[in-house]
Design a protein around this motif. Structure first.
Motif, mmCIF file in Angstrom:
data_model
loop_
_atom_site.group_PDB
_atom_site.id
_atom_site.type_symbol
_atom_site.label_atom_id
_atom_site.label_comp_id
_atom_site.label_asym_id
_atom_site.label_seq_id
_atom_site.Cartn_x
_atom_site.Cartn_y
_atom_site.Cartn_z
ATOM 1 N N PHE A 187 92.195 16.112 40.401
ATOM 2 C CA PHE A 187 93.356 15.441 39.661
ATOM 3 C C PHE A 187 93.664 16.356 38.412
ATOM 4 O O PHE A 187 92.472 16.652 37.987
ATOM 5 N N TYR A 189 95.254 14.450 34.655
ATOM 6 C CA TYR A 189 95.510 12.884 34.138
ATOM 7 C C TYR A 189 96.112 13.345 33.107
ATOM 8 O O TYR A 189 95.751 13.987 32.577
ATOM 9 N N GLN A 193 96.251 10.972 29.178
ATOM 10 C CA GLN A 193 95.904 10.002 28.355
ATOM 11 C C GLN A 193 96.663 10.162 26.945
ATOM 12 O O GLN A 193 96.059 10.684 26.127
ATOM 13 N N GLY A 208 93.910 5.915 22.624
ATOM 14 C CA GLY A 208 93.700 4.851 22.942
ATOM 15 C C GLY A 208 94.427 4.266 24.072
ATOM 16 O O GLY A 208 94.365 2.499 24.513
ATOM 17 N N GLU A 209 95.088 4.920 24.865
ATOM 18 C CA GLU A 209 95.322 4.265 26.666
ATOM 19 C C GLU A 209 94.558 4.679 27.429
ATOM 20 O O GLU A 209 94.353 5.842 27.445
ATOM 21 N N ALA A 210 95.448 3.769 28.392
ATOM 22 C CA ALA A 210 94.871 4.561 30.369
ATOM 23 C C ALA A 210 95.712 5.745 30.799
ATOM 24 O O ALA A 210 96.159 6.397 30.072
ATOM 25 N N PRO A 211 94.468 6.598 31.062
ATOM 26 C CA PRO A 211 94.874 7.811 31.744
ATOM 27 C C PRO A 211 95.848 7.403 32.560
ATOM 28 O O PRO A 211 96.045 6.825 33.830
ATOM 29 N N PHE A 270 98.243 9.305 35.675
ATOM 30 C CA PHE A 270 98.188 10.505 37.112
ATOM 31 C C PHE A 270 99.154 11.282 37.073
ATOM 32 O O PHE A 270 100.091 10.802 36.738
ATOM 33 N N LEU A 296 92.941 15.129 31.177
ATOM 34 C CA LEU A 296 92.170 15.201 31.869
ATOM 35 C C LEU A 296 91.940 16.061 33.513
ATOM 36 O O LEU A 296 92.926 15.294 34.161
ATOM 37 N N ASN A 343 83.350 10.279 44.542
ATOM 38 C CA ASN A 343 84.085 9.169 43.125
ATOM 39 C C ASN A 343 84.830 10.261 42.960
ATOM 40 O O ASN A 343 84.493 11.389 42.562
ATOM 41 N N LEU A 344 85.111 10.006 41.513
ATOM 42 C CA LEU A 344 85.660 10.822 40.561
ATOM 43 C C LEU A 344 84.983 11.532 39.303
ATOM 44 O O LEU A 344 84.431 10.619 39.397
ATOM 45 N N PHE A 345 84.754 13.370 38.682
ATOM 46 C CA PHE A 345 84.024 13.198 38.352
ATOM 47 C C PHE A 345 85.518 14.005 37.668
ATOM 48 O O PHE A 345 85.834 14.704 37.784
ATOM 49 N N PHE A 346 84.923 13.587 35.989
ATOM 50 C CA PHE A 346 85.952 14.019 35.151
ATOM 51 C C PHE A 346 85.484 15.114 33.915
ATOM 52 O O PHE A 346 83.714 15.410 33.117
ATOM 53 N N GLY A 347 85.470 15.871 33.248
ATOM 54 C CA GLY A 347 85.787 17.011 32.292
ATOM 55 C C GLY A 347 86.078 16.234 30.845
ATOM 56 O O GLY A 347 86.880 14.911 31.248
ATOM 57 N N THR A 348 85.163 16.460 29.916
ATOM 58 C CA THR A 348 85.196 15.672 29.000
ATOM 59 C C THR A 348 87.534 15.533 28.104
ATOM 60 O O THR A 348 87.353 15.193 27.184
ATOM 61 N N TYR A 396 88.819 0.874 46.711
ATOM 62 C CA TYR A 396 87.876 1.537 46.073
ATOM 63 C C TYR A 396 87.954 0.765 44.895
ATOM 64 O O TYR A 396 89.132 0.385 44.099
ATOM 65 N N PHE A 431 86.982 1.167 30.601
ATOM 66 C CA PHE A 431 88.303 1.401 31.653
ATOM 67 C C PHE A 431 87.528 0.773 33.736
ATOM 68 O O PHE A 431 86.868 1.710 33.895
#
Lengths: 113, 115
Positions: free
Chosen positions: A33, A35, A37, A40-43, A45, A87, A100-105, B31, B90
């Motif tokens: 995925f 994203y 961002q 200060g806001e939400a990611p 899609f 992201l 689960n989702l694993f994120f880069g920095t 989920y 979040f």
């Protein structure tokens, strides 16, 4: 463990094209995925790839090569509002089998006039 | 409107004072997940839940608790907050079907400062 790498910062000019790369090494893979961002806001899609190849959505495209553990996000006709963090996230099973989702920095993109 | 809500949005507290951050979604998602985001470290998963009464640890669960008594709610509990839990939190939710484009939708975030 899961390892996802992307550049920390990039700068590009309004109207230009920019490519943000992401490489990953994960135990298992069930999709990648991107994203967006804003500070200060939400990611939110942007795109999803699970098969090799290019997915295009307007000014945004995302590419995946599973054999290389590599993806990129391509942004065309850059606008000032595209200044944000991007992201890269890989969905992979954990030790319970849950996906689960694993994120880069994240890559902070600055668009300059 | 389909959404994930979190409360409070901002919180300043002191070490050791128990607090709860609420998360609610109206999309009937199975989920749900909590992340924390710190500069240079990205989003890291704290806990997740596959369904009611089913929760499990993510990458950084120490110092946190969760519960999932109803499908729509997934509160994050800090029993004894410490300064290293100062972060942006979040909550996210998704349908929970592997193999599909199961997009996670994020709440607006809670900025927590522990003094």
């Amino acid at each position: 463990g899961q390892n996802i790498d992307q550049p920390t910062e990039m700068t590009a000019t309004e109207g230009a094209i920019v490519q943000i790369n992401c490489t990953y090494q994960t135990s298992g893979f069930n999709g990648l995925f991107w994203y967006q961002q804003h500070a200060g806001e939400a990611p939110t899609f942007l795109s999803y790839n699970v098969l090799d190849g290019l997915e295009e959505k307007g000014r945004f495209s995302s590419f995946l090569s599973r054999s290389k553990g590599y993806s990129y996000l391509l942004l065309k006709e850059l606008q000032m509002k595209d200044s944000a963090s991007y992201l890269c996230a890989v969905r992979a099973p954990d030790y319970t089998g849950a996906n689960n989702l694993f994120f880069g920095t994240g890559t902070r993109l600055t668009v300059i006039p | 409107e389909a959404q994930v809500t979190q409360n409070p949005r901002y919180l300043i507290t002191v070490t050791g004072k128990k607090l709860t951050v609420t998360c609610s979604q109206n999309m009937n998602h199975e989920y749900m997940s909590w992340y924390r985001q710190d500069p240079g470290l990205g989003l890291r998963q704290i806990y997740y839940s596959m369904n009611v009464e089913v929760t499990d640890k993510g990458d950084v669960p120490e110092g946190y608790k969760v519960s999932r008594k109803e499908k729509r709610n997934f509160p994050l509990i800090l029993e004894s907050p410490s300064p290293n839990q100062t972060s942006l939190y979040f909550c996210a939710s998704s349908i929970g079907l592997a193999g599909f484009q199961d997009t996670q939708y994020f709440g607006p975030g809670t900025r927590l400062t522990v003094l």
